[in-house]
Write an enzyme that holds these catalytic residues in place. Sequence first.
Site, short mmCIF file in Angstrom:
data_model
loop_
_atom_site.label_atom_id
_atom_site.label_comp_id
_atom_site.label_asym_id
_atom_site.label_seq_id
_atom_site.Cartn_x
_atom_site.Cartn_y
_atom_site.Cartn_z
N ALA A 133 74.61 16.02 81.35
CA ALA A 133 74.73 15.29 80.10
C ALA A 133 75.86 15.94 79.30
O ALA A 133 76.16 17.12 79.49
CB ALA A 133 73.42 15.39 79.33
N GLY A 187 71.89 16.37 84.13
CA GLY A 187 71.79 14.91 84.18
C GLY A 187 72.44 14.31 85.42
O GLY A 187 72.07 13.21 85.84
N GLU A 241 69.91 14.69 88.03
CA GLU A 241 68.83 13.76 87.64
C GLU A 241 69.20 12.32 87.97
O GLU A 241 68.36 11.53 88.41
CB GLU A 241 68.49 13.93 86.15
CG GLU A 241 67.79 15.26 85.90
CD GLU A 241 67.63 15.59 84.42
OE1 GLU A 241 68.66 15.62 83.72
OE2 GLU A 241 66.49 15.80 83.98
N GLU A 254 69.67 23.54 82.79
CA GLU A 254 69.31 23.36 81.38
C GLU A 254 68.71 24.60 80.72
O GLU A 254 68.97 24.87 79.55
CB GLU A 254 68.32 22.19 81.23
CG GLU A 254 68.96 20.81 81.36
CD GLU A 254 69.06 20.31 82.79
OE1 GLU A 254 68.87 21.11 83.73
OE2 GLU A 254 69.31 19.10 82.97
N1 COA Z 1 79.22 18.39 79.01
C1 COA Z 1 80.39 18.31 78.35
N2 COA Z 1 81.55 18.73 78.88
C2 COA Z 1 81.50 19.23 80.12
C3 COA Z 1 80.31 19.35 80.87
C4 COA Z 1 79.13 18.89 80.26
N3 COA Z 1 77.95 18.93 80.88
N4 COA Z 1 80.60 19.92 82.05
C5 COA Z 1 81.91 20.15 82.06
N5 COA Z 1 82.48 19.74 80.90
C6 COA Z 1 83.88 19.80 80.50
C7 COA Z 1 84.29 21.21 80.09
O1 COA Z 1 83.93 21.46 78.75
C8 COA Z 1 85.79 21.13 80.30
O2 COA Z 1 86.34 20.43 79.22
P1 COA Z 1 87.72 20.97 78.49
O3 COA Z 1 88.74 20.96 79.59
O4 COA Z 1 87.97 19.95 77.42
O5 COA Z 1 87.40 22.34 78.00
C9 COA Z 1 85.92 20.24 81.52
O6 COA Z 1 84.73 19.51 81.60
C10 COA Z 1 86.10 21.00 82.81
O7 COA Z 1 85.03 21.93 82.94
P2 COA Z 1 85.22 23.50 83.20
O8 COA Z 1 84.00 24.20 82.71
O9 COA Z 1 86.54 23.96 82.65
O10 COA Z 1 85.29 23.53 84.79
P3 COA Z 1 84.92 24.75 85.75
O11 COA Z 1 85.39 24.36 87.10
O12 COA Z 1 85.38 26.04 85.17
O13 COA Z 1 83.31 24.80 85.76
C11 COA Z 1 81.09 23.84 85.85
C12 COA Z 1 82.56 23.75 86.32
C13 COA Z 1 80.38 22.58 86.34
C14 COA Z 1 80.43 25.07 86.48
C15 COA Z 1 81.03 23.94 84.33
O14 COA Z 1 81.82 22.89 83.78
C16 COA Z 1 79.66 23.83 83.74
O15 COA Z 1 78.90 24.77 83.80
N6 COA Z 1 79.33 22.67 83.11
C17 COA Z 1 78.09 22.46 82.43
C18 COA Z 1 76.96 22.23 83.42
C19 COA Z 1 75.65 22.07 82.69
O16 COA Z 1 75.14 22.97 82.08
N7 COA Z 1 75.10 20.86 82.78
C20 COA Z 1 73.82 20.55 82.22
C21 COA Z 1 73.96 19.93 80.90
S1 COA Z 1 72.37 19.60 80.18
#
Ligand code: COA
Length: 260
Positions: free
Chosen positions: A66, A112, A115, A135
Amino acid sequence: MTYNNILSEFNNGITTITINRPKKLNALNKETIQELHEAFKAADVDKNTKVVIVTGSGEKAFVAGADISEFADFDVENGGKLAAKGQELLFDFVENLSTPVIAAVNGFALGGGLELAMACHFRVASDNAKMGLPETSLGVIPGYGGTQRLPQLIGKGRAMELVMTAGMIDAQTAHNYGLVNHVTTVDELLPLAEKIAGKIMRNSSVAISKAIKAVNANYKDGVDGFGVEIEEFGNCFGTADFKEGTTAFLEKRKADFPGE
Ligand code: COA
């Protein structure tokens, strides 16, 4: 219909819905959830669509969760509403769609994203896919059905560990757990999903929609799954597809289902 955050394309009986926010790793914001609802609804009423495939655009992610930026300042009431609305519009909606939905998991499927994949009727994954429910690392719990569907799919103990550790599993582990049915290369992912869709399409779409309802009944509180199966089994006998399927068998020819 044009969308801002997704693509929906029809080809050979398959509607492929692609979540298309690659710069945000296809994170599900409110608008994307609403658009997905519209696209799944449109595919379900389109009689030419026999199977829906859902995937993510770009090379990195199916859906990375999400959109955290949208709910970071929510209070208790808004948090509850977010989960309820999302479940209604997308996750429960997809699970109960009468058209089969295959998730083609092409990278990160987190929160999400996992999910959504779990709400689909089954999943295939590319070998670079990574899945998890992170989460609790954000101080929240899965809110789009993850605490319910993950134990259904992989068992309670494994689900508890994945939720508590907020860890990720790779595609092979997901396959071993039964979370995804098949693992293939990135390039072969959509062709594999399409190949399976082709096998599904040979069968009666009417019978398949009744089978989805009966299987899902097993997971609904207060619903007698065996009772639903008996009722839907009986209903099949009133369909043109049943007549064609049985007649074709007896005439030793391939069935040409009218889809009614
Ligand atoms: N919500 C909002 N933005 C998200 C996102 C999310 N769930 N997941 C990734 N993004 C965005 C990042 O903020 C980043 O945006 P920016 O370039 O404007 O800063 C972009 O997507 C790329 O992500 P980034 O974190 O730089 O890539 P990465 O390869 O370093 O890491 C992940 C990849 C998936 C490990 C990491 O993005 C992450 O942990 N995301 C969140 C996962 C999460 O907790 N999901 C559950 C949400 S309830």
